[in-house]
Design an enzyme around this catalytic site. Structure first.
Site, PDB file in Angstrom:
ATOM      1  N   ASP A  30      19.699  -6.380  14.469  1.00 31.21           N
ATOM      2  CA  ASP A  30      18.761  -7.300  13.829  1.00 31.21           C
ATOM      3  C   ASP A  30      18.823  -7.187  12.309  1.00 31.21           C
ATOM      4  O   ASP A  30      18.640  -8.179  11.605  1.00 31.21           O
ATOM      5  CB  ASP A  30      17.336  -7.014  14.322  1.00 31.21           C
ATOM      6  CG  ASP A  30      16.316  -7.955  13.719  1.00 31.21           C
ATOM      7  OD1 ASP A  30      16.503  -9.185  13.810  1.00 31.21           O
ATOM      8  OD2 ASP A  30      15.328  -7.463  13.127  1.00 31.21           O
ATOM      9  N   ASP A  58      22.515  -8.730  11.112  1.00 23.45           N
ATOM     10  CA  ASP A  58      22.792 -10.173  11.067  1.00 23.45           C
ATOM     11  C   ASP A  58      22.488 -10.756   9.689  1.00 23.45           C
ATOM     12  O   ASP A  58      23.251 -11.571   9.162  1.00 23.45           O
ATOM     13  CB  ASP A  58      22.061 -10.936  12.179  1.00 23.45           C
ATOM     14  CG  ASP A  58      20.540 -10.777  12.133  1.00 23.45           C
ATOM     15  OD1 ASP A  58      20.012 -10.129  11.214  1.00 23.45           O
ATOM     16  OD2 ASP A  58      19.880 -11.304  13.057  1.00 23.45           O
ATOM     17  N   ASP A 100      13.786 -12.389  17.546  1.00 25.66           N
ATOM     18  CA  ASP A 100      12.858 -11.293  17.296  1.00 25.66           C
ATOM     19  C   ASP A 100      11.608 -11.425  18.157  1.00 25.66           C
ATOM     20  O   ASP A 100      11.149 -10.457  18.775  1.00 25.66           O
ATOM     21  CB  ASP A 100      12.452 -11.259  15.821  1.00 25.66           C
ATOM     22  CG  ASP A 100      13.527 -10.679  14.923  1.00 25.66           C
ATOM     23  OD1 ASP A 100      14.488 -10.084  15.447  1.00 25.66           O
ATOM     24  OD2 ASP A 100      13.407 -10.838  13.694  1.00 25.66           O
TER      25      ASP A 100
END
Length: 202
Positions: A65, A68, A89
């Site tokens: 996460d 990216d 998310d």
């Protein structure tokens, strides 16, 4: 509350790794989807009765996460990429509590429902605030370079990840921990709504 401090620590190594992945042709959206897949795998492992083992894909998903965005900064940021990232998310944040509810519905069901309601309310206040901030031309990099306005609060991503790690280490305490964390989510949302009222009432 802790995101801006965590970013100062994690962003430099993530940016270096992101540049390396981008140089090898990796796209930010692909990294987002890998992170989501790892997060959903963690929820499944929890539901199957191995919360401690779920820490491996859970933490890997959060690294992805962060990566990216680093890959996007090294290549080209897009509005869709930011949209995909926040949507992934929110799915991850809902899937982990759901895994604990599936693990023990009788014990964790009520607390899990409360926690997910609190997440839903907090998420709505967060996204609504981002819309208002965009409409009024507000910008912030306090939580790093983002595709939408990230309003701060008592609980942010860093606190939520720490909470999930604690749940995996102490699964027997899911219910009391979820009641507490859910209450803090409600407080965060209410404070954010009050801040929006102070700023955007015209």
């Amino acid at each position: 509350m802790l995101d801006r401090y965590a970013r100062q620590i994690i962003d430099p190594p993530l940016n270096r790794l992101g540049r390396g992945l981008a140089a090898r042709g990796m796209t930010a959206n692909f990294v987002t989807l890998v992170g989501l897949a790892l997060g959903l795998l963690a929820a499944l492992v929890i539901a199957l009765g191995a919360p401690a083992l779920a820490l491996v894909p859970l933490l890997a998903s959060r690294i992805a996460d962060g990566l990216d965005g680093a890959v996007a900064r090294a290549t080209r940021k897009t509005d869709f990429g930011g949209y995909l990232d926040i949507t992934a998310d929110f799915l991850f944040y809902g899937a982990i509590p759901m895994g604990f509810v599936w693990l023990s519905p009788a014990t964790n069901g009520a607390a899990g429902a409360f926690l997910l309601t609190a997440f839903y309310f907090n998420g709505a206040s967060f996204l609504g605030y981002a819309i208002l901030a965009e409409k009024h031309g507000q910008k912030t990099d306090a939580q790093g370079q983002k595709s939408l306005y990230y309003s701060n609060g008592i609980l942010e991503g860093t606190e939520t990840i720490a909470f999930f790690v604690l749940l995996c280490l102490l699964p027997a305490y899911f219910a009391p921990l979820s009641w507490i964390f859910g209450a803090l989510c409600f407080a965060t949302a209410c404070l954010r709504i009050n801040a929006a009222k102070q700023i955007y009432t015209a």
